[in-house]
Design an enzyme around this catalytic site. Structure first.
Site, PDB file in Angstrom:
ATOM      1  N   GLU A  25       0.794  -1.134  -0.024  1.00 51.32           N
ATOM      2  CA  GLU A  25      -0.090   0.007   0.059  1.00 51.32           C
ATOM      3  C   GLU A  25       0.797   1.147   0.283  1.00 51.32           C
ATOM      4  O   GLU A  25       0.491   2.177   0.740  1.00 51.32           O
ATOM      5  CB  GLU A  25      -0.900   0.044   1.316  1.00 51.32           C
TER       6      GLU A  25
HETATM    7  C1  ACM Z   1      -2.041  -5.540   3.957  1.00 49.81           C
HETATM    8  O1  ACM Z   1      -3.218  -6.028   4.792  1.00 49.81           O
HETATM    9  N1  ACM Z   1      -1.845  -4.100   3.935  1.00 49.81           N
HETATM   10  C2  ACM Z   1      -0.908  -6.120   3.770  1.00 49.81           C
END
Ligand code: ACM
Length: 538
Positions: free
Chosen positions: A342
């Site tokens: 992310e």
């Molecule tokens: C995640 O759940 N951002 C790896």
């Protein structure tokens, strides 16, 4: 002369009488137990092969443990004795000088048998008067004693003997894990969990034959591991958490204590420093690394994807060399997790540059790199590992580079997903994951990831909505027990209808450990001394 012959004869006679009395006593002990059937025991994870012989081994005050003198075996014997003491109150001796006649014996033995086809494989031969546990390694012996622990009944057996007996069913077990990596992750960054909490989680996981605990040590909301060369990371970056509580961090000594505790249970700790996104806490501590010229504020919310390191700054990589180096030096396990998920405000080409550079740092410090599946966008060494959580395409790109995959699909394996709409804790952005759907899937053939690339399974527990051990246990249990079976047992031995009976029978253990598990209505929980409600009150 005559007298001395008389005395000798008398002594021999007394010895024979005493010996016969022992044999008689032993026979009584053998005869008096209830019959038990190994094949209907509530073992989780289910062993590979079991053959029942329908007798009973008496675990009692006359039982002793003997171990081979290979490295680590005596420790395994002592660990078993301690757990037997906790469950039954019996004081079982380990490696006492002589085996007196009366004793039944548990032997924990190193063996070179070719049937032991993996370091964690073990065989268990249980007869009326002995339990023989064979393994190649102390690690295998440790997995085997978890099976013995589960075979010891929660309550003493009814028998005519004048002393308490716990009957272990006789038969043979041959067992070995389906996957070499069997893990859970705990997010100690969104909410901090104490060393004691982490140790309790390790204990529970070890009972179900897990061998990895991944600690998500850093995120936007907190930096939780002391780095001696960059002290502000914890002084500033560790000072809060989601919701504005006080946060916290592990000193290196505390982290080493967790690592040693895990190692005694033949588990490794995988440390994660999440980057280049999820780095707000690091950038508050050392603003130079976010490249904006602005010092950000400490963050106590739960949004993601707003922070990044300035990936083109060379000084960033000497900082990361220190961070990775200090943590790697106190982590005996083979892995180092760099996060990589992310990074929404990092340009793709900068992200790729970053991940490729950090991989080299991790390898320089002697570790195998793990990253969330986004790392599949970069050019990675085949020794690095991708953790599949969201994108099948990213995971398949990693497979194409010859990398191994850790299976953690959020829709199936995320422990922080709510069970259903009534869940007290958790989120549901990926799915609701009731106890059955957590168990009913086949990692071996999931989303086209080839079996030969799968290193294992990990169930991550993110902590946005949980802040104490009871809340942690509510989300982790019972689902973590199901993941132990998915990662240890072969598909032919996995069946929901059969599993849910064995799971129902975990309640006495969970209650004894004071685990505040979610009492899923799908399970007909076995009643034990405590009811869930009583525990909840305290
Ligand atoms: C995640 O759940 N951002 C790896």
């Amino acid at each position: 002369m005559k007298n001395s012959i008389l005395v000798k004869s008398l002594l021999v006679f007394l010895t024979i009488m005493a010996f016969s009395a022992c044999i008689e006593e032993k026979k009584k002990r053998v005869i008096n137990f209830p019959q038990t059937d190994l094949s209907t025991e509530n073992l989780i994870p289910k062993p590979m092969k079991m053959i029942a012989t329908n007798g009973g081994f008496a675990l009692d005050q006359f039982t002793a443990i003997y171990t081979s003198d290979n490295a680590g075996y005596e420790e395994v014997g002592k660990f078993l004795a301690e757990k037997i003491k906790g469950k039954t109150g019996l004081d079982i001796q380990v490696n006492v000088a002589e085996i007196p006649d009366m004793e039944t014996v548990i032997y924990i033995n190193r063996s070179d048998s070719l049937e032991l086809n993996a370091p964690e494989a073990y065989q268990l031969y249980i007869t009326l008067d002995s339990v023989i546990l064979n393994s190649n390694t102390a690690e295998g012996a440790f997995r085997g004693i978890q099976t013995i622990r589960q075979l010891i009944p929660e309550t003493r057996s009814d028998s005519l003997a004048a002393y308490p007996i716990w009957t272990i069913p006789t038969g043979k077990i041959s067992d070995s894990p389906q996957f070499e990596y069997r893990g859970s992750m705990l997010d100690v960054a969104r909410h901090f969990f104490s060393v004691e909490d982490v140790k309790k989680y390790i204990d529970l996981l070890a009972y179900y034959k897990y061998n990895v605990l991944h600690l998500h040590l850093t995120d936007d909301q907190g930096w939780r591991i002391e780095i001696k060369s960059w002290p502000l990371l914890t002084e500033v970056g560790g000072s809060t958490e989601v919701g504005g509580e006080a946060g916290g961090f592990y000193t290196q000594e505390e982290y080493k204590d967790i690592v040693a505790y895990a190692a005694e249970r033949h588990m490794v700790i995988v440390p994660e420093v999440d980057m280049p996104g999820h780095t707000n806490a690091a950038s508050v501590s050392y603003p130079v690394f976010n490249g904006t010229g602005i010092t950000p504020e400490l963050y106590e919310g739960t949004q993601v994807g707003k922070s990044t390191f300035a990936t083109r700054k060379d000084t960033l990589y000497s900082f990361l060399d220190d961070v990775v180096g200090e943590i790697a030096a106190i982590t005996p396990g083979p892995y180092f997790h760099i996060g990589g998920d992310e990074s929404h405000v990092t340009k793709k080409k900068d992200y790729i540059y970053f991940v490729e550079r950090v991989e080299k740092i991790v390898r320089k410090h002697g570790k195998r790199m793990i990253g969330w599946d986004e790392i599949g966008q970069a050019k990675m060494d085949s020794s690095s590992i991708s953790q599949f959580w969201a994108s099948k395409e990213n995971a398949l790109d990693a497979v194409a580079m010859g990398m191994k995959i850790i299976m953690s699909p959020a829709t199936k394996a995320y422990l922080d997903m709510e069970y259903d709409t009534l869940s007290k804790h958790g989120l549901h952005w990926a799915a609701y994951i009731p106890t059955d759907s957590a168990y009913i899937w086949t990692p071996e053939s999931y989303e086209g990831i080839p079996m030969e690339n799968i290193l294992g399974i990990e169930a991550p527990l993110w902590s946005e909505t949980i802040s104490d051990i009871g809340e942690l246990e509510y989300l982790a249990f019972p689902r973590a027990i199901g993941y132990s079976e998915l990662s240890w047992s072969i598909p032919e031995n996995r069946d929901w209808e059969n599993y849910k009976i064995r799971l129902a029978n975990q309640a006495p253990f969970l209650d004894r450990m004071n685990v505040k598990y979610y009492p899923s209505p799908l399970i007909d929980w076995k009643k034990s001394k405590y009811s869930y409600k009583e525990i909840e009150k305290d």
